[in-house]
Scaffold this active site. Structure first.
Site, PDB file in Angstrom:
ATOM      1  N   TYR A  64      30.118  14.019 -18.363  1.00 50.23           N
ATOM      2  CA  TYR A  64      29.750  15.300 -18.965  1.00 50.23           C
ATOM      3  C   TYR A  64      28.248  15.323 -19.210  1.00 50.23           C
ATOM      4  O   TYR A  64      27.696  14.387 -19.787  1.00 50.23           O
ATOM      5  CB  TYR A  64      30.500  15.470 -20.293  1.00 50.23           C
ATOM      6  CG  TYR A  64      30.204  16.751 -21.033  1.00 50.23           C
ATOM      7  CD1 TYR A  64      30.596  17.983 -20.509  1.00 50.23           C
ATOM      8  CD2 TYR A  64      29.534  16.734 -22.258  1.00 50.23           C
ATOM      9  CE1 TYR A  64      30.341  19.167 -21.196  1.00 50.23           C
ATOM     10  CE2 TYR A  64      29.283  17.919 -22.954  1.00 50.23           C
ATOM     11  CZ  TYR A  64      29.685  19.119 -22.420  1.00 50.23           C
ATOM     12  OH  TYR A  64      29.431  20.281 -23.110  1.00 50.23           O
ATOM     13  N   ASP A 159      21.830   9.850 -18.103  1.00 48.39           N
ATOM     14  CA  ASP A 159      22.114  10.732 -19.233  1.00 48.39           C
ATOM     15  C   ASP A 159      22.500   9.840 -20.406  1.00 48.39           C
ATOM     16  O   ASP A 159      23.629   9.379 -20.514  1.00 48.39           O
ATOM     17  CB  ASP A 159      23.236  11.711 -18.871  1.00 48.39           C
ATOM     18  CG  ASP A 159      23.573  12.637 -20.038  1.00 48.39           C
ATOM     19  OD1 ASP A 159      23.013  12.438 -21.129  1.00 48.39           O
ATOM     20  OD2 ASP A 159      24.394  13.554 -19.847  1.00 48.39           O
ATOM     21  N   LYS A 187      21.883  13.605 -29.596  1.00 52.82           N
ATOM     22  CA  LYS A 187      22.685  12.997 -30.657  1.00 52.82           C
ATOM     23  C   LYS A 187      21.861  12.137 -31.635  1.00 52.82           C
ATOM     24  O   LYS A 187      21.262  12.682 -32.553  1.00 52.82           O
ATOM     25  CB  LYS A 187      23.862  12.241 -30.037  1.00 52.82           C
ATOM     26  CG  LYS A 187      24.725  13.217 -29.217  1.00 52.82           C
ATOM     27  CD  LYS A 187      26.092  12.746 -28.837  1.00 52.82           C
ATOM     28  CE  LYS A 187      26.883  13.921 -28.277  1.00 52.82           C
ATOM     29  NZ  LYS A 187      27.120  13.901 -26.840  1.00 52.82           N
TER      30      LYS A 187
HETATM   31  C1  LIG Z   1      27.102  15.261 -25.909  1.00 50.56           C
HETATM   32  C2  LIG Z   1      26.600  15.050 -24.536  1.00 50.56           C
HETATM   33  C3  LIG Z   1      25.857  16.026 -23.854  1.00 50.56           C
HETATM   34  C4  LIG Z   1      25.632  17.403 -24.406  1.00 50.56           C
HETATM   35  O1  LIG Z   1      24.911  17.391 -25.593  1.00 50.56           O
HETATM   36  P1  LIG Z   1      25.058  18.631 -26.610  1.00 50.56           P
HETATM   37  O2  LIG Z   1      24.049  18.311 -27.685  1.00 50.56           O
HETATM   38  O3  LIG Z   1      26.472  18.656 -27.080  1.00 50.56           O
HETATM   39  O4  LIG Z   1      24.680  19.855 -25.843  1.00 50.56           O
HETATM   40  C5  LIG Z   1      25.328  15.712 -22.620  1.00 50.56           C
HETATM   41  N1  LIG Z   1      25.531  14.505 -22.064  1.00 50.56           N
HETATM   42  C6  LIG Z   1      26.249  13.552 -22.679  1.00 50.56           C
HETATM   43  C7  LIG Z   1      26.421  12.226 -22.022  1.00 50.56           C
HETATM   44  C8  LIG Z   1      26.829  13.798 -23.919  1.00 50.56           C
HETATM   45  O5  LIG Z   1      27.567  12.853 -24.506  1.00 50.56           O
END
Ligand SMILES: *Cc1c(COP(=O)(O)O)cnc(C)c1O
Length: 347
Positions: A64, A159, A187
């Site tokens: 994701y 990511d 995060k």
């Molecule tokens: C949470 C997450 C996102 C998206 O971040 P948001 O702040 O929720 O938009 C993208 N990549 C990874 C790996 C994530 O865990």
């Protein structure tokens, strides 16, 4: 907050957090703050395309990268929980350049580079997957991705929105010793306030406006409130022993859960790295999203609701990783394992 929460302009605190991120994360020589992980992943994709002059991107099933259109192909997280292969409202044109492969599958990626020679801008992945449950990469898979992207003048993008400052102070790239070209963060670096960031090699980042021609901006980006929360969180994490403590409590937690589950006769597998963990209701091993989907999700649901009744709130999906925090005490961990033991008896 007293001095103001946002000015729509850069502030000094942004430089302070930027310096902390740059000195911590091996791949990051310059960084741009945004407001969410989604925004970071959108920006980094435009940047990879701008830098290489190519359109195609490879992502992995079950990974994701936020909710921007081009990534909503075989995405994990809520998209996986709801069983949506795609989302309504995403036009075909938005995903036409998104190529997908199974995680940890070297030959699938080789095939894509062969059949789309000279067209691939980059490869983006979660260096440890957290959005289809907790799935670790094979080291040779990461090494291979580093090599094949280099050979094809494509960019490797980690990511690290989830893994950044969680697996180690320098993220998964420090933990595995593999340095990508570009990295996204979110995060943890916002300490609970809305933040994202993308950064990487200076020659690539200099493409981003105002230094370069690739447009990206945000009114609330790098606001002093979020920067302050991030600075304090990183300072706390940087204290000696932080990651050792996280590793210890997370190991105790997941080993306790797996032992209790097996003892009660449930087929389970799972693992952890530092403050990140996960488990599946299947014997495993789980190397990709297809493996993860073999988990008994109805049983996960019963386990989740059982723990909730015991006062323990896990992430409410089989396809989410769990995190521990420095706020968790050894007693919290023992109580959680004891609660899991009770719940395993009745599910
Ligand atoms: C949470 C997450 C996102 C998206 O971040 P948001 O702040 O929720 O938009 C993208 N990549 C990874 C790996 C994530 O865990």
């Amino acid at each position: 907050m007293k001095k103001g929460t946002s000015f729509g302009a850069p502030c000094l605190l942004e430089n302070v957090l930027a310096e902390m991120v740059i000195s911590a994360v091996p791949s990051i020589e310059m960084v741009r703050f945004v407001n969410s992980g989604t925004e970071a992943c959108m920006g980094v994709l435009r940047l990879a395309r701008a830098y290489t002059g190519r359109s195609k991107i490879i992502k992995f099933e079950g990974c994701y990268h936020g909710h921007a259109d081009p990534y909503l192909v075989k995405a994990g997280s809520g998209v996986a929980t709801l069983g949506l292969p795609d989302s309504p409202g995403v036009p075909r044109a938005a995903t036409i350049d998104t190529l997908t492969a199974a995680y940890n599958d070297i030959s699938a990626v080789e095939e894509l580079f062969k059949s789309h020679k000279g067209e691939i801008a980059g490869v983006i992945l979660e260096p440890v997957v957290g959005n289809s449950g907790f799935i670790t990469p094979k080291l040779e898979f990461l090494e291979f991705l580093r090599k094949i992207t280099k050979e094809n003048d494509a960019l490797l993008i980690f990511d690290e929105v989830m893994t950044g400052f969680r697996l180690a102070y320098g993220g998964a790239q420090e933990y595995f010793g593999i340095t990508p070209d570009l990295t996204t963060l979110g995060k943890i670096i916002g300490g609970g306030l809305p933040v994202g960031a993308y950064g990487g090699r200076r020659d690539i980042m200099e493409m981003v406006a105002p230094a370069g021609p690739m447009y990206q901006a945000g009114t609330l980006s790098g606001n002093p409130l979020a920067m302050t929360a991030g600075i304090h969180t990183l300072q706390r994490l940087k204290e000696p022993g932080s990651y050792e403590y996280l590793n210890r409590i997370t190991g105790d937690l997941i080993q306790g859960i797996l032992e209790a589950g097996n003892k009660a006769g449930h087929a389970m597998c799972g693992g952890y790295i530092s403050g990140m963990f996960g488990f599946f209701f299947t014997e495993g091993p789980v190397h990709n999203f297809a493996d993860a989907k073999k988990s008994d999700t109805a049983k996960f649901g019963r386990f989740f609701r059982g723990l909730l009744e015991e006062g323990v709130y896990l992430a409410p999906s089989q396809f989410e990783a769990g995190f521990t925090s420095l706020a968790h005490s050894l007693q919290d961990i023992q109580q959680t394992v004891a609660a899991a033991e009770r719940v395993f008896q009745r599910i």
